[in-house]
Design an enzyme around this catalytic site. Structure first.
Site, PDB file in Angstrom:
ATOM      1  N   SER A 180      40.121  69.527  75.843  1.00  0.00           N
ATOM      2  CA  SER A 180      41.529  69.922  75.357  1.00  0.00           C
ATOM      3  C   SER A 180      41.159  70.971  74.078  1.00  0.00           C
ATOM      4  CB  SER A 180      42.136  68.936  75.039  1.00  0.00           C
ATOM      5  OG  SER A 180      41.573  68.019  74.114  1.00  0.00           O
ATOM      6  N   HIS A 208      43.637  69.124  81.295  1.00  0.00           N
ATOM      7  CA  HIS A 208      44.099  70.441  81.287  1.00  0.00           C
ATOM      8  C   HIS A 208      43.396  71.185  82.565  1.00  0.00           C
ATOM      9  CE1 HIS A 208      45.476  69.923  77.302  1.00  0.00           C
ATOM     10  NE2 HIS A 208      44.837  69.010  77.289  1.00  0.00           N
ATOM     11  N   LYS A 239      51.144  68.211  81.149  1.00  0.00           N
ATOM     12  CA  LYS A 239      50.773  69.561  80.753  1.00  0.00           C
ATOM     13  C   LYS A 239      51.150  70.780  81.720  1.00  0.00           C
ATOM     14  CE  LYS A 239      47.792  67.389  77.854  1.00  0.00           C
ATOM     15  NZ  LYS A 239      48.563  67.042  76.603  1.00  0.00           N
TER      16      LYS A 239
HETATM   17  C1  LIG Z   1      42.399  65.757  77.412  1.00  0.00           C
HETATM   18  C2  LIG Z   1      43.547  64.864  77.164  1.00  0.00           C
HETATM   19  N1  LIG Z   1      43.630  63.657  78.004  1.00  0.00           N
HETATM   20  C3  LIG Z   1      44.937  62.895  77.608  1.00  0.00           C
HETATM   21  C4  LIG Z   1      45.980  63.434  77.095  1.00  0.00           C
HETATM   22  C5  LIG Z   1      47.194  62.447  76.760  1.00  0.00           C
HETATM   23  O1  LIG Z   1      48.075  62.643  77.668  1.00  0.00           O
HETATM   24  P1  LIG Z   1      49.501  62.260  77.501  1.00  0.00           P
HETATM   25  O2  LIG Z   1      50.109  63.490  76.610  1.00  0.00           O
HETATM   26  O3  LIG Z   1      50.377  62.469  78.630  1.00  0.00           O
HETATM   27  O4  LIG Z   1      49.642  60.966  76.813  1.00  0.00           O
HETATM   28  C6  LIG Z   1      46.082  64.616  76.226  1.00  0.00           C
HETATM   29  C7  LIG Z   1      47.079  65.407  75.834  1.00  0.00           C
HETATM   30  O5  LIG Z   1      47.678  64.723  74.799  1.00  0.00           O
HETATM   31  C8  LIG Z   1      44.801  65.333  76.485  1.00  0.00           C
HETATM   32  O6  LIG Z   1      44.709  66.600  75.959  1.00  0.00           O
END
Ligand SMILES: Cc1ncc(COP(=O)(O)O)c(C=O)c1O
Length: 394
Positions: A180, A208, A239
């Site tokens: 990310s 992502h 996303k």
């Molecule tokens: C790689 C990754 N996994 C999980 C999440 C968490 O997802 P969410 O925003 O739906 O809680 C994010 C984002 O914040 C992320 O970038």
């Protein structure tokens, strides 16, 4: 012991303080913040689906039928038809037997990992895995071993160690597919080979990658042909899908186990049915001709922006996703650069520790399908002006 006020002052002194910015309107990539219009290069809405009419229509129809709240947790009386439809749609999209949705990707990580492993088990996790995966690993109580980012040799030596010292443990390997904050890809083919060799379970977070990579945007695992070998395909609808909520897709028996043991699923009110309906419309959109077209435009923009960034700094790496981090290093310098960009009309946040390692601060530039070449030109023109050293280095 310092007071909280003193601790906040310390964060400010070290350029690590964070605060919320109120965005009063959004229109395409234009946002209005603090009385100014800024061009947004920081959103994860890679395909622009958050404002897609088909999703809004689906949400409206669900409100008409079910109201705005689910009323209870999923196991009580909160499982409404839009939740089931979404889970079937996700399972079909990911080509797994089943899928389960959570209130967020964060909740999906916590719920799944804690349900699968405990203190007699071993988790082996990439050092740069998202905070929710790290929290999940810690909270599970399992023995945790961390391998340097994408380092297959260290991953294997941890697996060897676990097989020798914890022969009866369940082994769980955790990785993202697209990272990310770095935007780079994990070597999933090799990771899958290792997990099979050591008979470990594998959780891959495709947050992502979904919508960006693979056929119909199914993700990196699909693109590399290893999706069917991954036990838990995790993702988020927050996303490229433009909505919110997390999911785990996998074998039916695993999903059934999560329904029975994932605490963040069991002890939380079901997401509003309108969100489930919007997310279903988003997944459907990905597989449509329009979805293909949108993803094509996204990749045209990714290639264009990376070329422009390489003109400023020849070391800028080949982009593997819609995340194009501009490395700065020093926290204060990154913050100053982000502020200068905002003054020039661009929203590109500085990412600092603890999100990334100390001294590895960066601007996290994200590009989406709706950015125009003029907008990308304008951003890189300002960046080149603000970063003369990089121009010389290039
Ligand atoms: C790689 C990754 N996994 C999980 C999440 C968490 O997802 P969410 O925003 O739906 O809680 C994010 C984002 O914040 C992320 O970038």
């Amino acid at each position: 012991m310092p007071t909280i006020t003193e601790q906040l002052a310390d964060l400010r002194a070290r350029s690590l303080h964070r605060s919320l910015r109120e965005i009063v309107s959004t229109e395409g990539n234009q946002i209005e913040w603090a009385g100014r219009k800024l061009l947004n290069f920081s959103s994860n809405d890679y395909l622009g689906l958050a404002r897609e009419p088909a999703l809004a229509l689906a949400a409206h129809a669900a409100i008409e039928k079910y109201g705005v709240g689910a009323g209870a947790s999923r196991l009580v009386c909160g499982t409404l038809s839009p939740h089931i439809t979404l889970e079937k749609t996700l399972a079909a999209f990911k080509r797994t037997e089943a899928a389960l949705t959570f209130a967020s990707g964060h909740a999906a990580a916590l719920g799944a990992v804690q349900a699968l492993v405990g203190r007699h088990d071993v988790i082996i996790i990439d050092k740069l895995a998202h905070a929710c995966l790290i929290d999940a690993a810690r909270l599970s109580g399992a023995v945790v071993r961390v391998f340097p980012h994408n380092h297959l040799g260290k991953l294997e030596s941890h697996l060897e160690w676990a097989a020798e010292h914890h022969p009866d443990a369940r082994l769980l390997v955790i990785t993202e597919s697209i990272y990310s904050m770095d935007g780079d890809a994990a070597p999933l083919v090799e990771i899958v080979a290792l997990k099979e060799k050591y008979r470990a379970l594998l959780l891959v977070d495709e947050a992502h990658a979904v919508g960006v990579l693979g056929k119909h945007g199914r993700g990196l695992a699909d693109q590399l042909g290893v999706a069917s070998k991954i036990d838990l395909q995790m993702g988020t609808m927050s996303k490229a899908l433009g909505v919110s909520g997390g999911y785990i897709a996998g074998r039916r028996v695993l999903i059934e186990w999560l329904v029975n043991r994932a605490r963040s699923f069991i002890f939380s009110t079901a997401v509003p049915p309108m969100l489930a309906a919007a997310a279903t419309a988003a997944v459907d959109f990905l597989s449509s001709g329009e979805g293909e077209e949108r993803r094509k435009r996204l990749w045209t923009n990714i290639r264009y922006l990376e070329k422009k960034l390489r003109e400023i700094d020849a070391r800028f790496p080949v982009a593997q996703s819609a995340i194009l981090p501009w490395m700065v290093g020093d926290e204060e310098a990154a913050l100053l650069l982000a502020r200068s960009l905002a003054e020039e009309g661009f929203l590109v946040p500085a990412i600092r520790t603890p999100t990334v390692a100390r001294g590895a601060a960066r601007l996290r530039i994200t590009v989406n399908a709706n950015h125009t070449t003029q907008e990308m030109d304008a951003l890189t023109e300002v960046l080149a002006r603000l970063c003369p050293a990089e121009v010389e280095a290039g």
